[in-house]
Design a protein around this motif. Structure first.
Motif, PDB file in Angstrom:
ATOM      1  N   VAL A 200      -6.025  53.849 -39.723  1.00  0.00           N
ATOM      2  CA  VAL A 200      -6.613  52.622 -40.287  1.00  0.00           C
ATOM      3  C   VAL A 200      -5.622  51.458 -40.159  1.00  0.00           C
ATOM      4  O   VAL A 200      -5.999  50.345 -39.756  1.00  0.00           O
ATOM      5  N   HIS A 201      -4.357  51.717 -40.463  1.00  0.00           N
ATOM      6  CA  HIS A 201      -3.341  50.658 -40.375  1.00  0.00           C
ATOM      7  C   HIS A 201      -3.347  50.031 -38.981  1.00  0.00           C
ATOM      8  O   HIS A 201      -3.314  48.810 -38.817  1.00  0.00           O
ATOM      9  N   ASP A 202      -3.421  50.891 -37.951  1.00  0.00           N
ATOM     10  CA  ASP A 202      -3.303  50.377 -36.587  1.00  0.00           C
ATOM     11  C   ASP A 202      -4.609  49.807 -36.044  1.00  0.00           C
ATOM     12  O   ASP A 202      -4.610  49.201 -34.967  1.00  0.00           O
ATOM     13  N   LEU A 203      -5.704  49.982 -36.781  1.00  0.00           N
ATOM     14  CA  LEU A 203      -6.919  49.217 -36.448  1.00  0.00           C
ATOM     15  C   LEU A 203      -6.917  47.872 -37.184  1.00  0.00           C
ATOM     16  O   LEU A 203      -7.497  46.892 -36.717  1.00  0.00           O
ATOM     17  N   MET A 204      -6.246  47.835 -38.331  1.00  0.00           N
ATOM     18  CA  MET A 204      -6.229  46.601 -39.130  1.00  0.00           C
ATOM     19  C   MET A 204      -5.137  45.637 -38.684  1.00  0.00           C
ATOM     20  O   MET A 204      -5.165  44.463 -39.060  1.00  0.00           O
TER      21      MET A 204
ATOM     22  N   GLY B 198      -6.524  43.698 -34.408  1.00  0.00           N
ATOM     23  CA  GLY B 198      -6.391  43.633 -35.869  1.00  0.00           C
ATOM     24  C   GLY B 198      -7.758  43.457 -36.508  1.00  0.00           C
ATOM     25  O   GLY B 198      -8.773  43.310 -35.806  1.00  0.00           O
ATOM     26  N   GLY B 199      -7.797  43.565 -37.818  1.00  0.00           N
ATOM     27  CA  GLY B 199      -9.048  43.340 -38.542  1.00  0.00           C
ATOM     28  C   GLY B 199     -10.055  44.458 -38.385  1.00  0.00           C
ATOM     29  O   GLY B 199     -11.225  44.305 -38.748  1.00  0.00           O
TER      30      GLY B 199
ATOM     31  N   GLY C  93       0.034  50.706 -50.569  1.00  0.00           N
ATOM     32  CA  GLY C  93       0.053  49.625 -49.569  1.00  0.00           C
ATOM     33  C   GLY C  93       0.333  50.087 -48.157  1.00  0.00           C
ATOM     34  O   GLY C  93       0.386  49.271 -47.235  1.00  0.00           O
ATOM     35  N   ASP C  94       0.496  51.397 -47.950  1.00  0.00           N
ATOM     36  CA  ASP C  94       0.840  51.874 -46.601  1.00  0.00           C
ATOM     37  C   ASP C  94      -0.278  51.650 -45.590  1.00  0.00           C
ATOM     38  O   ASP C  94      -0.029  51.499 -44.399  1.00  0.00           O
ATOM     39  N   MET C  95      -1.519  51.669 -46.072  1.00  0.00           N
ATOM     40  CA  MET C  95      -2.644  51.566 -45.140  1.00  0.00           C
ATOM     41  C   MET C  95      -2.997  50.115 -44.816  1.00  0.00           C
ATOM     42  O   MET C  95      -3.187  49.756 -43.659  1.00  0.00           O
ATOM     43  N   PHE C  96      -3.073  49.272 -45.834  1.00  0.00           N
ATOM     44  CA  PHE C  96      -3.580  47.905 -45.612  1.00  0.00           C
ATOM     45  C   PHE C  96      -2.504  46.831 -45.696  1.00  0.00           C
ATOM     46  O   PHE C  96      -2.785  45.670 -45.442  1.00  0.00           O
ATOM     47  N   GLY C  97      -1.299  47.223 -46.064  1.00  0.00           N
ATOM     48  CA  GLY C  97      -0.210  46.252 -46.085  1.00  0.00           C
ATOM     49  C   GLY C  97       0.324  46.013 -47.479  1.00  0.00           C
ATOM     50  O   GLY C  97      -0.374  46.232 -48.478  1.00  0.00           O
ATOM     51  N   PRO C  98       1.567  45.547 -47.554  1.00  0.00           N
ATOM     52  CA  PRO C  98       2.277  45.466 -48.826  1.00  0.00           C
ATOM     53  C   PRO C  98       1.822  44.329 -49.742  1.00  0.00           C
ATOM     54  O   PRO C  98       2.295  44.241 -50.874  1.00  0.00           O
ATOM     55  N   ASP C  99       0.912  43.461 -49.235  1.00  0.00           N
ATOM     56  CA  ASP C  99       0.434  42.373 -50.105  1.00  0.00           C
ATOM     57  C   ASP C  99      -1.086  42.431 -50.264  1.00  0.00           C
ATOM     58  O   ASP C  99      -1.711  41.450 -50.653  1.00  0.00           O
TER      59      ASP C  99
END
Ligand code: NAD
Ligand code: LMR
Length: 331
Positions: free
Chosen positions: A253-257, A292-293, A28-34
């Protein structure tokens, strides 16, 4: 109700970076914990690579990650890029001691022709593509040109490792933590010509060259350490960076999403629209913000000194030269 999984393709999934990267995505580190993920793991169609990949997949199973919705292991590009939302293009040859990343262009460049076409024909039409395989800026250019149905803005190459390296060097020199540093722009190519911008970086809110008075260090050792860090790691490990590269891709990727914090920027190599005098159409690293996104915009208005101008121009010139070498791969 739980979200539907994001489909993520990773090429070179059985390689060094793949091994460090996949658990970070699945946890979940890249796209989030949920956010559940389905991993499409792509390797070369050779027995050794596919056997290694099956071992990596067994280990991912054995982690019992709550967010890992499923895995597809394949050497078939149509299957591997089928309906993916993100394509992380890692698979390619790393350089060895004494080589520059650009020396890989003839061998690695053609990989991104087939992968660009396969992404174009099989991925989600809003697929985002992040290129890590070197030379990553120009490989990204090749993939982008071979995927005409995917918007150019969906392609990026990774200079986040350089951003993180530069922050670590500045933090050490200033005696602060990396969390005290922001807006660390890497300009140009992921190569020994890149320019880590010590004039626009913020260290505890001050410009880098005000927070660190040793201008000779900033203009000299700081820049060359960041430019040559990849080679230093190869010399020390006998292998190129992997854990830090995987971690940087998670950040990229995290900081683009996720929306960029107000007032901050990150370094991403994206298609140039001519901003900051960078030739249009090149994939060059610039400061970006994201809503985001997966979207981004170039952060405008940074002051570029004569010193910075000369450094940026040198890196852009190198990118133009790389483009000339692979022009026949641009479709
Ligand atoms: P590696 O040799 O350990 O792994 C590469 C993997 O890619 C191998 O398993 C190989 O079988 C696979 N592969 C090769 N060609 C492929 C193809 N056409 N399709 C699918 N898989 C393929 O290398 P690594 O250390 O993981 O590095 C991978 C790449 O990342 C190298 O080009 C390296 O230079 C680059 N890199 C870039 C950065 C960056 O900051 N942009 C940082 C580190 C490494
Ligand atoms: C890095 O920066 O560590 C990678 O690009 C690998 C390399 O060849 O330096």
């Amino acid at each position: 109700m739980s979200k539907s999984p994001i489909r993520v393709a990773v090429t070179g999934a059985a390689g060094q970076i793949g091994y460090a990267l996949l658990p970070r995505i699945a946890s979940g580190d890249m796209f989030g914990p949920d956010q559940p993920v389905h991993l499409n793991l792509i390797e070369l169609p050779i027995d050794k690579a596919m056997a290694a990949l099956s071992g990596v997949a067994m280990e991912l199973d054995d982690c019992a990650f709550p967010l890992l919705a499923g895995m597809t292991c394949t050497s078939d590009l149509a299957e591997g890029f089928g309906d993916v939302d993100w394509a992380l293009l890692v698979g390619s040859k790393p350089r060895g001691p004494g080589m520059e990343r650009g020396d890989l262009i003839k061998e690695n460049g053609p990989i991104f022709v087939g992968q660009g076409k396969a992404i174009n024909d099989n991925a989600s039409k809003d697929c985002r593509v992040a290129v890590v395989g070197n030379p990553c800026n120009t490989n990204c250019l090749i993939a982008m040109h071979n995927a005409p149905d995917i918007p150019n803005q969906n392609f990026s190459a990774m200079t986040r490792l350089d951003e993180n390296r530069a922050m670590a060097q500045l933090a050490g020199k200033a005696g602060v933590h990396t969390t005290d540093i922001s807006n660390m722009t890497i300009w140009g190519n992921h190569s020994a010509t890149q320019y880590p911008d010590f004039e626009n970086v913020k260290i505890k809110g001050k410009a880098g060259h005000d927070a660190i008075s040793d201008r000779a260090w900033l203009e000299g050792e700081f820049i060359t350490t960041v430019q040559k860090r990849g080679a230093a790691i190869i010399a020390a490990r006998g292998l190129s960076s992997a854990a830090s590269a995987a971690s940087a891709l998670v950040d990229h990727v995290h900081d683009l999403m996720h929306a960029t914090k107000k007032g901050e920027t990150h370094s991403v190599a994206v298609v140039s629209d001519g901003s900051y005098g960078i030739s249009e159409g090149l994939i060059a690293s610039v400061p970006v913000t994201s809503p985001g996104g997966g979207g981004w915009a170039v952060h405008q208005g940074l002051a570029i000194s004569d010193f910075a101008r000369a450094k940026i121009d040198a890196s852009v010139k190198e990118l133009e030269g790389e483009r000339d070498v692979i022009r026949d791969l641009l479709g």
